[in-house]
Design an enzyme around this catalytic site. Sequence first.
Site, PDB file in Angstrom:
ATOM      1  N   ARG A 171     -21.358  40.213 -25.137  1.00 40.71           N
ATOM      2  CA  ARG A 171     -20.054  40.021 -25.785  1.00 40.71           C
ATOM      3  C   ARG A 171     -18.973  40.898 -25.158  1.00 40.71           C
ATOM      4  O   ARG A 171     -17.871  40.418 -24.867  1.00 40.71           O
ATOM      5  CB  ARG A 171     -20.145  40.340 -27.283  1.00 40.71           C
ATOM      6  CG  ARG A 171     -21.126  39.440 -28.006  1.00 40.71           C
ATOM      7  CD  ARG A 171     -21.062  39.664 -29.499  1.00 40.71           C
ATOM      8  NE  ARG A 171     -22.281  39.138 -30.129  1.00 40.71           N
ATOM      9  CZ  ARG A 171     -22.329  38.589 -31.330  1.00 40.71           C
ATOM     10  NH1 ARG A 171     -21.255  38.474 -32.056  1.00 40.71           N
ATOM     11  NH2 ARG A 171     -23.463  38.152 -31.828  1.00 40.71           N
ATOM     12  N   GLU A 173     -24.509  26.384 -30.103  1.00 41.64           N
ATOM     13  CA  GLU A 173     -25.454  25.821 -29.122  1.00 41.64           C
ATOM     14  C   GLU A 173     -25.413  24.298 -28.991  1.00 41.64           C
ATOM     15  O   GLU A 173     -25.543  23.757 -27.881  1.00 41.64           O
ATOM     16  CB  GLU A 173     -26.888  26.279 -29.441  1.00 41.64           C
ATOM     17  CG  GLU A 173     -27.130  27.771 -29.222  1.00 41.64           C
ATOM     18  CD  GLU A 173     -26.567  28.662 -30.325  1.00 41.64           C
ATOM     19  OE1 GLU A 173     -26.273  28.139 -31.419  1.00 41.64           O
ATOM     20  OE2 GLU A 173     -26.408  29.877 -30.090  1.00 41.64           O
ATOM     21  N   ASP A 185     -34.678  32.521 -25.607  1.00 40.87           N
ATOM     22  CA  ASP A 185     -33.652  31.622 -25.053  1.00 40.87           C
ATOM     23  C   ASP A 185     -32.927  32.020 -23.756  1.00 40.87           C
ATOM     24  O   ASP A 185     -33.125  31.439 -22.696  1.00 40.87           O
ATOM     25  CB  ASP A 185     -32.625  31.259 -26.147  1.00 40.87           C
ATOM     26  CG  ASP A 185     -32.091  32.457 -26.941  1.00 40.87           C
ATOM     27  OD1 ASP A 185     -32.370  33.594 -26.557  1.00 40.87           O
ATOM     28  OD2 ASP A 185     -31.384  32.225 -27.952  1.00 40.87           O
ATOM     29  N   GLU A 222     -26.403  42.552 -27.117  1.00 36.55           N
ATOM     30  CA  GLU A 222     -25.184  42.004 -27.730  1.00 36.55           C
ATOM     31  C   GLU A 222     -23.943  42.608 -27.108  1.00 36.55           C
ATOM     32  O   GLU A 222     -22.958  41.916 -26.861  1.00 36.55           O
ATOM     33  CB  GLU A 222     -25.186  42.259 -29.249  1.00 36.55           C
ATOM     34  CG  GLU A 222     -26.305  41.568 -30.010  1.00 36.55           C
ATOM     35  CD  GLU A 222     -26.115  40.056 -30.150  1.00 36.55           C
ATOM     36  OE1 GLU A 222     -25.097  39.528 -29.692  1.00 36.55           O
ATOM     37  OE2 GLU A 222     -27.021  39.407 -30.708  1.00 36.55           O
TER      38      GLU A 222
END
Length: 628
Positions: A256, A519, A385, A252
Amino acid sequence: MTTPALLPLSGRRIPTLSPGASSFPHHRATLRLSEKFILLLILSAFITLCFGAFFFLPDNSKHKPFSSTSVQVPPPPFFFSSFYCKEEESLRDKIRADHERALQEAKEKLRKSREELQAEIQTEKNKVMEDLKKKDTGPKPLPPVPMPKVAGVSDGEPPEPDVKEKRDKIREMMKHAWDSYRQYGWGHNELKPLAKKGHSTNIFGNSQLGATIVDALDTLYIMGLHEEFRDGQEWIEQNLDFGVNAEVSVFEVNIRFIGGLLAAYYLSGQEVFKLKAVQLAEKLLPAFNTPTGIPWAMVNLKSGVGRNWGWASAGSSILAEFGTLHMEFVHLTYLTGNPAYYQKVMHIRKLLAKMDRPNGLYPNYLNPRTGRWGQHHTSVGGLGDSFYEYLLKAWLMSDKTDTEARKTYDDAIEAIERHLIRKSNGGLTFIGEWKNGHLERKMGHLACFAGGMFALGADGSPDDKAGHYLQLGAEIAHTCHESYDRTVLKLGPEAFKFDSGLEAVAVRQNEKYYILRPEVIETYWYMWRFTHDPKYRQWGWEAAQAIDKYCRVSGGFSGVKDVYSSNPTYDDVQQSFFLAETLKYLYLLFSSDDLMPLESWVFNTEAHPLPVLHLGNITLPGSEPAQR
Ligand code: DMJ
């Protein structure tokens, strides 16, 4: 030959008495006196020796053998008994403590498997090596690196007035999200728009790192909100410090923060963003100190200690986490000249390439100690993903020179199509999840990003299958649109089923929420760019209106707990990815294509655009020469 005189051990001769010489001297009194003197001398020498022995001889008590239940300590010399008693007591305590510790360690070791022991040794070795390296190399100034050509940071104003109006509305939504955060959550990671205060989750540890500021910067820049951008920049310059005692998610923080900072740097050219990105990246490196080099999921920014999520199968790291570092790390090596980043991600790729894959699929769990797969669960949604996404984007970002990444992507997608992608009775194409040899006919909102990925990867696909993959992208976009359209709020649930007569709807209560995820809109945008079919703008507009209607509150935007309820309750979280991704993709959907053209920019999984590296003859430190 005379009989040899007696030879003492030292080899020096003892003088022998000559024959006839008397051994009994005449002066007895004189002799007695000197005897006494000699005796006295010997006695004092003996006492001195005793003292010396007591005080100066090394303490060899540790080397004495002892049984597991009693400790043998030699008795004290009679003339120092009281002093020795104390000494003895503390010695006993020390030996006992040492002994117990050794026993405890031995017991723990016996409980571990051989692999675990080897893994521990390797971790220790890696740590020592890293520490040594750190000592050798102090902070170095960053080398000057040519700024890649940053094409396409234009205004992107669409020629059609109605489209422009929609774009303006998205910009207004961004203003509302940002201003609310600015007012109520400034410096916190995220915002509670109903409680009107700061918010954070475990992915950021117990830090206040201003995640929303960093995540939103490039969206502000692209939308031309320059005053807000400068405000964010100032906060970063003055407050963003990564030396905090916080255990953060490596993935993360990479997507980010490092992604956000790098994008802000490339867009604005402001050095501070590059420096902060590199400072943070240094803090993430200890996470790679594992026996295999597969990083831990979490790392403490201060201590460098890493570990994995407690819920992950058998202590595993997660495919979508350790497999979503490549883009940012290649840019870090490019910008710093430090090969470490590039080498870390290439090592992961090489290790994965060597592993057996059940049915050609990548399981979501990999143990970083043993290098073995955990539970055989494969998903293009959560946990898997962005691993697939980054294979494709590594190739695109390398100006299509990283053919190894492209091949790995193609092979993975082929296996996914064969085992995971199905058509429902109602004709909806969906991507299911593979769990221990069984296909679960359920698709997550997260997996909806794959429509855009298939379209993005169509050009360059093997066997001239570009048309096929563009079509597959369109089918996934359609299915995900249906998952929105079949709800009351026209917002998509977290997961939806294709089972027992159900099509694209959530069944379980805990799968009915919408948390401002991007998404589906992301896929609409890619499909729009590749087809210019107006339905994608139409679908995007439907979603934007629904978000504005049902998620907007006076203190920002909130997720909702049930998209099938006409009277939904809020989750009271304004996620940082809403500003980084959802609103950015919507804005781009209603902009002209010359804003952030896909030939020049590759968006990381958090929608942070990184420029294509036209490396030409430049070789990244630690890499092989680029192949054209
Ligand atoms: C984002 O943080 C990223 O897109 C990530 O890859 C997974 N999804 C969340 C938002 O839904």
